[in-house]
Design a protein around this motif. Structure first.
Motif, PDB file in Angstrom:
ATOM      1  N   UNK A  48      52.146   2.506  14.666  1.00  0.00           N
ATOM      2  CA  UNK A  48      51.348   2.681  13.445  1.00  0.00           C
ATOM      3  C   UNK A  48      51.422   1.466  12.536  1.00  0.00           C
ATOM      4  N   UNK A  49      52.567   0.779  12.544  1.00  0.00           N
ATOM      5  CA  UNK A  49      52.761  -0.329  11.619  1.00  0.00           C
ATOM      6  C   UNK A  49      52.194  -1.652  12.136  1.00  0.00           C
ATOM      7  N   UNK A  50      52.175  -1.838  13.470  1.00  0.00           N
ATOM      8  CA  UNK A  50      51.666  -3.105  13.985  1.00  0.00           C
ATOM      9  C   UNK A  50      50.137  -3.150  13.961  1.00  0.00           C
ATOM     10  N   UNK A  51      49.521  -2.023  13.613  1.00  0.00           N
ATOM     11  CA  UNK A  51      48.068  -1.998  13.518  1.00  0.00           C
ATOM     12  C   UNK A  51      47.577  -2.458  12.149  1.00  0.00           C
ATOM     13  N   UNK A 120      47.100   7.451   9.438  1.00  0.00           N
ATOM     14  CA  UNK A 120      47.982   6.292   9.531  1.00  0.00           C
ATOM     15  C   UNK A 120      48.543   5.879   8.177  1.00  0.00           C
ATOM     16  N   UNK A 121      47.704   5.944   7.139  1.00  0.00           N
ATOM     17  CA  UNK A 121      48.162   5.523   5.811  1.00  0.00           C
ATOM     18  C   UNK A 121      49.250   6.462   5.292  1.00  0.00           C
ATOM     19  N   UNK A 122      49.072   7.761   5.551  1.00  0.00           N
ATOM     20  CA  UNK A 122      50.099   8.713   5.150  1.00  0.00           C
ATOM     21  C   UNK A 122      51.391   8.509   5.906  1.00  0.00           C
ATOM     22  N   UNK A 123      51.275   8.220   7.222  1.00  0.00           N
ATOM     23  CA  UNK A 123      52.459   7.965   8.028  1.00  0.00           C
ATOM     24  C   UNK A 123      53.201   6.730   7.523  1.00  0.00           C
ATOM     25  N   UNK A 125      53.523   5.763   4.488  1.00  0.00           N
ATOM     26  CA  UNK A 125      54.335   6.174   3.344  1.00  0.00           C
ATOM     27  C   UNK A 125      55.495   7.069   3.765  1.00  0.00           C
ATOM     28  N   UNK A 126      55.268   7.906   4.782  1.00  0.00           N
ATOM     29  CA  UNK A 126      56.357   8.745   5.287  1.00  0.00           C
ATOM     30  C   UNK A 126      57.455   7.886   5.904  1.00  0.00           C
ATOM     31  N   UNK A 127      57.066   6.773   6.513  1.00  0.00           N
ATOM     32  CA  UNK A 127      58.043   5.827   7.059  1.00  0.00           C
ATOM     33  C   UNK A 127      58.941   5.292   5.933  1.00  0.00           C
ATOM     34  N   UNK A 128      58.330   4.967   4.803  1.00  0.00           N
ATOM     35  CA  UNK A 128      59.103   4.493   3.651  1.00  0.00           C
ATOM     36  C   UNK A 128      60.073   5.573   3.184  1.00  0.00           C
ATOM     37  N   UNK A 129      59.619   6.818   3.188  1.00  0.00           N
ATOM     38  CA  UNK A 129      60.489   7.927   2.799  1.00  0.00           C
ATOM     39  C   UNK A 129      61.655   8.083   3.767  1.00  0.00           C
ATOM     40  N   UNK A 130      61.368   7.919   5.061  1.00  0.00           N
ATOM     41  CA  UNK A 130      62.415   8.028   6.069  1.00  0.00           C
ATOM     42  C   UNK A 130      63.469   6.944   5.890  1.00  0.00           C
ATOM     43  N   UNK A 131      63.027   5.741   5.565  1.00  0.00           N
ATOM     44  CA  UNK A 131      63.950   4.647   5.306  1.00  0.00           C
ATOM     45  C   UNK A 131      64.837   4.970   4.108  1.00  0.00           C
ATOM     46  N   UNK A 132      64.234   5.513   3.066  1.00  0.00           N
ATOM     47  CA  UNK A 132      64.994   5.878   1.868  1.00  0.00           C
ATOM     48  C   UNK A 132      66.032   6.946   2.183  1.00  0.00           C
TER      49      UNK A 132
END
Length: 318
Positions: A48-51, A120-123, A125-132
């Motif tokens: 999702x991020x490399x796109x 993808x855009x929501x994912x 932000x969810x990735x950022x939440x997972x990192x936190x």
């Protein structure tokens, strides 16, 4: 909105039936979990991020969501401390209850549901939440568990959490995938990745949703649901987190001057079950491992109703 949840719950039911008829046993289910954690989920995040070229506004949004999520996780820890006192939770179980109430299953359940409803855009932000969450859990979480072990278990030999130990735990496969994706997106070298490699990562990432739902369904089979609802501690922690914490989150994000999608993802996170990593962590120190496991199971069961409601509220009112 009904169709995506029908698919997700259908996959959970298939996992449940596979376990019931011994098509999946405990060993095979553990294998599914390992594939998810070490391959499918990291691949989903990386794909999702490399796109996307993560520059300018997108990078600011990622950092903002990470900081916002850290703030929310510590706020939930504060809420949990208040709950522990009001509900008169045994002090020995306080750290376990805190971790169970502040964490969310934003990997196994959060990523697939986010992809289904927020794209993808929501994912992203969810990735950022997972990192936190990783940062909070493997720093503050380890600290309170070790403190409990020293105070209530009489084990003075438990070492205090070191920075290096916390960093080793934080930088798991999922977080490493996040940073690799961020580096590629920020550097703007997405176009240099061979199509075959990108396609392979995409296919591996596409396994995350079906495997995670099958895993959850098979895991739920081993639980005695009636006994869960009779346990006051388990029931109180699960319901309070999924309802009162969610209501407080809705009120806060409603007032915050942040993009709508950030509000929606923040609300979705707290309507997800407690994180499956909590029983693993409590098991290392022998502190409430049975109770934390039951909280994960019951909150997962309750989330089958609460999470769809949370998605509806997020899409309708935020």
């Amino acid at each position: 909105m009904f169709a995506p949840f029908f698919v997700l719950f259908g996959l959970i039911a298939v996992g449940y039936l596979c376990r019931k008829f011994d098509l999946i046993d405990d060993v095979k289910n553990d294998g599914l979990g390992s594939i998810l954690v070490h391959i499918a989920l990291p691949a989903l995040l990386l794909s999702s991020m490399i796109q996307t070229e993560i520059q300018g506004k997108l990078l600011v949004e990622f950092l903002t969501m990470t900081l916002l999520s850290v703030a929310f996780y510590f706020l939930y820890a504060l809420f949990a401390i208040i709950y522990i006192k009001l509900a008169k939770v045994p002090q020995r179980l306080g750290s376990m209850v805190q971790l169970s109430m502040l964490t969310s299953n934003n990997g196994f359940m959060g990523f697939p549901i986010t992809m289904a409803f927020f794209g993808q855009q929501g994912l992203f932000l969810m990735v950022a939440n997972n990192l936190a969450m990783g940062i909070v859990v493997w720093s503050y979480g380890l600290f309170i568990l070790k403190r409990t072990k020293r105070i209530f278990e009489g084990d003075e030999n438990v070492e205090k959490s070191s920075v290096s130990e916390s960093l080793r735990q934080i930088f798991n496969n999922t977080v490493v995938a996040i940073f690799i994706g961020l580096a590629i997106g920020i550097a703007g070298i997405n176009s240099y990745i061979p199509d075959a490699v990108a396609k392979l990562i995409e296919i591996l990432g596409s396994l995350a949703t079906p495997l995670s739902m099958l895993y959850i369904g098979a895991t739920l089979y081993n639980s005695s649901f009636s006994s869960l609802f009779r346990n006051r501690l388990i029931l109180g922690v699960s319901i309070t987190r999924l309802t009162l914490f969610a209501a407080a989150t809705f009120a806060i994000v409603w007032l915050l001057p942040i993009p709508s999608l950030m509000k929606q993802i923040s609300l979705l996170v707290i309507t997800l079950p407690s994180a499956a990593v909590v029983p693993v962590m409590t098991g290392q120190y022998g502190i409430g491992v049975e109770e934390s496991t039951k909280i994960v199971v019951l909150s997962t069961l309750l989330s089958l109703v609460i999470t769809p409601l949370g998605v509806y509220i997020a899409l309708t009112f935020l």
